[in-house]
Design a protein around this motif. Structure first.
Motif, PDB file in Angstrom:
ATOM      1  N   GLU A 230      82.505  -2.999  69.960  1.00  0.00           N
ATOM      2  CA  GLU A 230      82.303  -2.697  71.384  1.00  0.00           C
ATOM      3  C   GLU A 230      81.301  -1.570  71.648  1.00  0.00           C
ATOM      4  O   GLU A 230      81.334  -0.539  70.984  1.00  0.00           O
ATOM      5  N   HIS A 232      80.235  -0.096  75.539  1.00  0.00           N
ATOM      6  CA  HIS A 232      80.399  -0.366  76.972  1.00  0.00           C
ATOM      7  C   HIS A 232      80.333   0.912  77.797  1.00  0.00           C
ATOM      8  O   HIS A 232      80.436   2.018  77.259  1.00  0.00           O
ATOM      9  N   HIS A 236      86.954   6.183  77.100  1.00  0.00           N
ATOM     10  CA  HIS A 236      88.312   5.983  76.577  1.00  0.00           C
ATOM     11  C   HIS A 236      88.944   7.307  76.157  1.00  0.00           C
ATOM     12  O   HIS A 236      88.267   8.192  75.615  1.00  0.00           O
ATOM     13  N   GLN A 270      82.240   1.336  69.016  1.00  0.00           N
ATOM     14  CA  GLN A 270      83.645   1.556  68.625  1.00  0.00           C
ATOM     15  C   GLN A 270      84.242   0.307  68.010  1.00  0.00           C
ATOM     16  O   GLN A 270      83.973  -0.816  68.446  1.00  0.00           O
TER      17      GLN A 270
HETATM   18 MN    MN Z   1      86.632  -0.187  74.367  1.00  0.00          MN
END
Ligand code: MN
Ligand code: UGY
Length: 293
Positions: A230, A232, A236, A270
């Motif tokens: 990922e 994006h 997080h 990630q």
């Molecule tokens: Mn993510």
């Protein structure tokens, strides 16, 4: 000489007795070390590493951070009574939210977050009581949680002891949408479809537009991993609740285990793979439903 020997045996037996009575928080290891015992019985096994002087797995970089338990620093939470907090993620890192552990002791009480800040609380250990402005009280146990809208009057109290993970951010208003208080438990949430992925996913908050973040609970069996590598725009905050594995963040590959916290900035590559013999479960903050412009 003989009496010295008898004395050591007695001390040894006493330590066994005390350990069995449960006075010790950690089990006593009664291995007597030989002169060069550290060579043949090295202290470099993972369980010993965190006790090495000056050693930590914690890392703080521009686009991510790994904060591991041996680095936690607890101090009184501002305006709370009898509660200690360890801030693991704050805007000083570049995030738009804060994530902290709160340790509530006997007769402790929370303070409200700043104006316009929404709050999410997940119980990790113990039991708390949530009371709202109409004096309605609810008990929250391990694996239960509450979402509190911005400027929503409430208090959290604890009679014995409890550990919470708390997430807070300034609410981003949109078209006069309003959020509502939500109390729930992880097990009550349905498993969601994850096309192309193998992990189990539960979302703890509604996915509707008023909510500007969600909290995911993600479960991986040993050997399972994220299919998408990922990258994006979302941020997080992650708390590994169970298990162990390897977290890739940017070009770094970190061994991680339950208790570790991770901050991921927007666009940091990630990826996670679960290892070991038990399930990995993590709690994940993700900002959603708002235009990044
Ligand atoms: Mn993510
Ligand atoms: O939804 C997510 O972005 C999630 N799959 N990310 C992650 O686990 N690092």
């Amino acid at each position: 000489m003989q009496s010295l020997f008898l004395f050591s045996i007695t001390i040894c037996l006493l330590r066994v007795a005390v350990a069995q009575e449960g006075f010790c928080s950690a089990p006593e290891i009664l291995i007597t070390e030989s002169t060069y015992g550290k060579v043949t019985n090295p202290t470099l096994s993972p369980s010993h590493l965190q006790d090495l002087p000056g050693f930590t797995r914690s890392v703080y970089k521009r686009d991510h951070a790994l904060i591991t338990p041996e680095s936690h620093v607890f101090s009184p939470l501002p305006d709370w009574s009898n509660a200690l907090g360890a801030y693991l993620i704050t805007p000083a890192m570049g995030s738009h939210f804060a994530m902290y552990l709160a340790k509530m002791q006997g007769n402790s009480k929370s303070a409200p977050p700043p104006n316009d800040v929404e709050r999410f609380i997940f119980v990790i250990q113990g039991e708390i009581t949530l009371t709202n402005v109409s004096s309605v009280s609810q008990t929250l146990m391990v694996d239960t949680y509450v979402y509190l809208p911005p400027n929503f009057e409430h208090s959290i109290t604890c009679e014995a002891s409890a550990t919470l993970v708390v997430l807070e951010r300034r609410y981003v208003n949109l078209k006069n949408y309003k959020t509502e208080q939500i109390v729930g438990s992880t097990d009550e949430q349905p498993l969601l479809e994850t096309p192309g992925e193998i992990f189990d996913l539960r979302k703890l908050l509604p996915t509707s537009m008023p909510y500007d973040f969600n909290i995911h609970i993600m479960d991986f069996q040993p050997g399972e991993f994220l299919n998408v590598k990922e990258v994006h725009y979302n941020q997080h905050g992650l708390l590994l609740l169970e298990g162990q594995g390897i977290y890739r963040l940017g070009d770094n590959w970190y061994p991680v285990q339950a208790g570790d916290a991770i901050w991921m900035a927007p666009f940091v590559p990630q990826w996670y793979a679960a290892l070991g013999k038990t399930r990995s479960r993590y709690l994940l903050y993700k900002d959603v439903n708002r235009n990044p412009l």
